[in-house]
Write a protein that holds these residues in place. Structure first.
Motif: not given
Length: 124
Positions: A107-114
């Motif tokens: 998603h973005d650098d904060r959430t990583g791969r979900r």
């Protein structure tokens, strides 16, 4: 090759976190590790939506430190496209084996791969 290893390693780490009893029982961690559009076809044959998965986390099997834990093995992954990783592995839980497949997306650098999609198939 190194460009593939980092995303695959991060996806594997996220997948393993979802099997940790402390994480498995936490709605906050579930929100962080599951994609809001995620679905699961469980080894039970039941389909789970994101909302159902988050709601069921506190009582989820494997979410108790003194109960059975999920034991993964042979976990491998491949980078399908930028931000998309496919993982396959096998688990043993409470005497039952399952073959598993997960798709994870960034998603973005904060959430990583979900986790975006997960499927478990009983194995004999």
């Amino acid at each position: 090759m190194d460009r593939e290893r980092g995303p695959v390693r991060a996806a594997i780490e996220g997948e393993l976190r979802l099997m940790d009893p402390v994480v498995c029982s936490s709605r906050a961690e579930g929100v962080r590790l599951l994609d809001p559009e995620s679905t699961e076809a469980g080894a039970s044959g039941r389909r789970h939506t994101y909302a159902e998965m988050i709601a069921e986390l506190p009582g989820h099997p494997g979410g108790s430190a003194d109960g059975p834990v999920c034991e993964p093995s042979e976990i491998t992954g491949v980078l399908l496209a930028p931000g998309r990783v496919h993982l396959t592995y096998e688990t043993r839980f409470d005497g039952h084996r399952a073959r598993r497949s997960s798709l994870r997306r960034k998603h973005d650098d904060r959430t990583g791969r979900r986790m975006y999609y997960h499927q478990g198939t009983p194995a004999s």
